[in-house]
Write a protein that holds these residues in place. Structure first.
Motif, PDB file in Angstrom:
ATOM      1  N   ALA A  96       0.658  -1.186   0.158  1.00  0.00           N
ATOM      2  CA  ALA A  96      -0.008   0.030   0.096  1.00  0.00           C
ATOM      3  C   ALA A  96       0.866   1.293   0.074  1.00  0.00           C
ATOM      4  CB  ALA A  96      -0.730  -0.067   1.161  1.00  0.00           C
ATOM      5  N   PHE A  97       1.814   1.261   0.759  1.00  0.00           N
ATOM      6  CA  PHE A  97       2.893   2.507   0.868  1.00  0.00           C
ATOM      7  C   PHE A  97       3.471   2.595  -0.609  1.00  0.00           C
ATOM      8  CE2 PHE A  97       7.245   3.974   1.402  1.00  0.00           C
ATOM      9  CZ  PHE A  97       7.028   5.159   1.914  1.00  0.00           C
ATOM     10  N   LYS A  98       3.955   1.686  -1.239  1.00  0.00           N
ATOM     11  CA  LYS A  98       4.486   1.849  -2.534  1.00  0.00           C
ATOM     12  C   LYS A  98       3.567   2.485  -3.621  1.00  0.00           C
ATOM     13  CE  LYS A  98       6.013  -2.267  -2.992  1.00  0.00           C
ATOM     14  NZ  LYS A  98       6.581  -3.498  -3.402  1.00  0.00           N
ATOM     15  N   ILE A  99       2.271   1.880  -3.493  1.00  0.00           N
ATOM     16  CA  ILE A  99       1.323   2.625  -4.154  1.00  0.00           C
ATOM     17  C   ILE A  99       1.011   4.087  -4.025  1.00  0.00           C
ATOM     18  CG2 ILE A  99      -0.967   2.462  -5.342  1.00  0.00           C
ATOM     19  CD1 ILE A  99      -0.812  -0.705  -4.724  1.00  0.00           C
ATOM     20  N   TYR A 100       0.644   4.266  -2.695  1.00  0.00           N
ATOM     21  CA  TYR A 100       0.599   5.591  -2.171  1.00  0.00           C
ATOM     22  C   TYR A 100       1.691   6.737  -2.665  1.00  0.00           C
ATOM     23  CZ  TYR A 100      -3.479   4.125   0.769  1.00  0.00           C
ATOM     24  OH  TYR A 100      -4.558   3.562   1.323  1.00  0.00           O
ATOM     25  N   SER A 101       2.903   6.077  -2.508  1.00  0.00           N
ATOM     26  CA  SER A 101       3.984   6.690  -3.006  1.00  0.00           C
ATOM     27  C   SER A 101       4.008   7.250  -4.400  1.00  0.00           C
ATOM     28  CB  SER A 101       5.214   5.907  -2.518  1.00  0.00           C
ATOM     29  OG  SER A 101       5.486   5.887  -1.218  1.00  0.00           O
ATOM     30  N   GLU A 102       3.688   6.193  -5.312  1.00  0.00           N
ATOM     31  CA  GLU A 102       3.676   6.566  -6.888  1.00  0.00           C
ATOM     32  C   GLU A 102       2.560   7.606  -6.821  1.00  0.00           C
ATOM     33  OE1 GLU A 102       2.475   2.653  -8.561  1.00  0.00           O
ATOM     34  OE2 GLU A 102       4.339   1.981  -7.987  1.00  0.00           O
ATOM     35  N   ILE A 103       1.503   7.420  -6.217  1.00  0.00           N
ATOM     36  CA  ILE A 103       0.523   8.740  -6.459  1.00  0.00           C
ATOM     37  C   ILE A 103       0.968  10.095  -6.037  1.00  0.00           C
ATOM     38  CG2 ILE A 103      -1.885   9.416  -5.888  1.00  0.00           C
ATOM     39  CD1 ILE A 103      -2.707   6.441  -5.361  1.00  0.00           C
ATOM     40  N   ALA A 104       1.586   9.992  -4.923  1.00  0.00           N
ATOM     41  CA  ALA A 104       2.086  11.125  -4.282  1.00  0.00           C
ATOM     42  C   ALA A 104       3.419  11.746  -5.088  1.00  0.00           C
ATOM     43  CB  ALA A 104       2.585  11.199  -2.739  1.00  0.00           C
ATOM     44  N   SER A 105       3.929  10.916  -5.807  1.00  0.00           N
ATOM     45  CA  SER A 105       5.387  11.343  -6.535  1.00  0.00           C
ATOM     46  C   SER A 105       4.924  11.921  -7.883  1.00  0.00           C
ATOM     47  CB  SER A 105       6.350  10.247  -6.688  1.00  0.00           C
ATOM     48  OG  SER A 105       5.837   9.258  -7.596  1.00  0.00           O
ATOM     49  N   GLU A 106       3.747  11.638  -8.196  1.00  0.00           N
ATOM     50  CA  GLU A 106       3.235  12.291  -9.511  1.00  0.00           C
ATOM     51  C   GLU A 106       2.816  13.614  -9.453  1.00  0.00           C
ATOM     52  OE1 GLU A 106       0.627   9.439 -11.471  1.00  0.00           O
ATOM     53  OE2 GLU A 106       2.373   7.961 -11.685  1.00  0.00           O
ATOM     54  N   GLY A 107       2.334  13.863  -8.322  1.00  0.00           N
ATOM     55  CA  GLY A 107       1.956  15.327  -7.942  1.00  0.00           C
ATOM     56  C   GLY A 107       0.472  15.428  -8.656  1.00  0.00           C
ATOM     57  N   VAL A 108       0.064  16.673  -8.596  1.00  0.00           N
ATOM     58  CA  VAL A 108      -1.351  16.862  -9.146  1.00  0.00           C
ATOM     59  C   VAL A 108      -1.652  18.112  -9.767  1.00  0.00           C
ATOM     60  CG1 VAL A 108      -2.310  17.700  -6.942  1.00  0.00           C
ATOM     61  CG2 VAL A 108      -3.723  16.609  -8.680  1.00  0.00           C
TER      62      VAL A 108
END
Length: 264
Positions: A96-108
Motif C-alpha cells: 500500500a505504501f508503495k502505491i501511495y508513494s507513486e500517487i504522491a510522487s506524480e503530483g497533481v
C-alpha cells in the motif's frame, strides 16, 4: 495493521463522488459487459468498482490492477486502500505504501479530478512514516510525517491534516514544539467542524488559564465526537472539569453551543 480510523469526511466525500460517477456510467459499468484487460482504464475502474460493491473483491482487485498499470490514479488509490485494510487481498502495508508513494510522487495539477486521491495518498504516507511499517524498509520518520501533514494542511486545507500537524507540533514530534503555531492549525481545523481539533484546542486553552472558554470547547467537542474518538475526548473533558469550579462548569456548558460556531 495500518489503522484505517483516520479516514476523514473529505475521504468519505471522495468515495461518494466515485459512487455517483460510477452510477452515472450506464451499461459500461455492468460486470457482464465484456470488459477485459485490454479495455480502457476507466472502463476497468468502473468494472472494479461495481465488482467491489457486489462483493466480488477478487475481480475488483484484478480490474484495479489492470487499470492502475494503465495509469488510472483512482484505481491505484482503491488498490492501495485494499492492501492497507486487507480487504479482498492479504494485508500488505508495504505494498500500500508503495502505491501511495507513486500517487504522491506524480503530483497533481491544480483543480485536477485526481486531487482527492493525491491528498489521500499524502495523509496515508504521513501516517505510515509516523508509525513505521514493521518488517519493511519503512521506518518511523517523524520529520517526513510532519512535512507531509504540513503540505496537506497548508496547500489543500485538509482539516484532518491540520489536526494531526498540530498534535505533532504540540508534542514536538518531527520538529520543535510551538504552542501558538499548533493553536493556529487547531483553530483552522475546528472551524471546519473537526471535533478532535476542537477538543485539543479547548484543552490547550484550559491549560493556558482560559478556564471557561477551554471547558466550553471541550464540551462542544464531546457533544459532536465521532464514536471512535469519544473516549479520549471525554477523558480530556472530565480531567478539566475535575479541576474547575462548579460555577465555571455551568457557564462553560451554557457557552458550548456558541463556541462551536465561532469563527474567531
Amino acid at each position: 495493521m495500518f489503522n484505517s480510523d483516520w479516514k476523514s469526511p473529505a475521504t468519505l466525500l471522495l468515495a461518494a463522488a466515485l459512487f455517483l460517477a460510477a452510477g452515472n456510467s450506464g451499461n459500461a459499468f455492468d460486470i457482464n459487459s465484456g470488459v477485459s484487460k485490454e479495455s480502457g482504464p476507466f472502463d476497468l475502474f468502473k468494472f472494479g468498482f461495481k465488482a467491489y460493491k457486489n462483493g466480488q473483491k477478487q475481480e475488483a482487485v484484478e480490474a484495479y490492477r489492470y487499470a492502475a498499470e494503465k495509469g488510472h490514479t483512482g484505481s491505484r488509490w482503491a488498490l492501495a486502500n485494499m492492501y492497507a485494510d486487507g480487504d479482498g487481498v492479504v494485508e500488505n502495508d508495504f505494498e500500500a505504501f508503495k502505491i501511495y508513494s507513486e500517487i504522491a510522487s506524480e503530483g497533481v495539477e491544480p483543480g485536477s479530478e485526481d486531487t482527492g486521491f493525491f491528498v489521500n495518498a499524502l495523509l496515508s504516507l504521513a501516517r505510515y512514516y509516523r508509525q513505521g511499517i514493521p518488517g519493511s524498509p519503512v521506518q518511523i520518520d517523524l520529520s517526513q510525517a510532519r512535512q507531509l501533514y504540513f503540505q496537506a494542511a497548508s496547500t489543500f486545507g485538509v482539516p484532518e491534516a491540520q489536526f494531526q500537524l498540530a498534535r505533532m507540533i504540540l508534542a514536538g514530534e518531527g520538529g520543535k514544539t510551538n504552542v501558538q503555531q499548533a493553536k493556529k492549525w487547531l483553530n483552522l481545523a475546528r472551524k471546519s467542524g473537526h471535533a478532535g481539533a476542537m477538543s485539543v484546542f479547548g484543552n490547550v486553552l484550559f491549560q493556558e488559564g482560559q478556564t471557561v472558554r477551554g471547558l466550553a470547547f471541550l464540551t462542544a467537542a464531546v457533544e459532536r465526537c465521532p464514536p471512535k474518538d469519544c473516549g479520549w475526548m471525554q477523558d480530556l473533558q472530565e480531567q478539566a472539569f475535575s479541576l474547575a469550579s462548579e460555577d465555571d462548569r455551568r457557564v462553560a456548558v451554557a457557552l458550548a453551543p456558541q463556541v462551536y460556531s465561532q469563527n474567531e
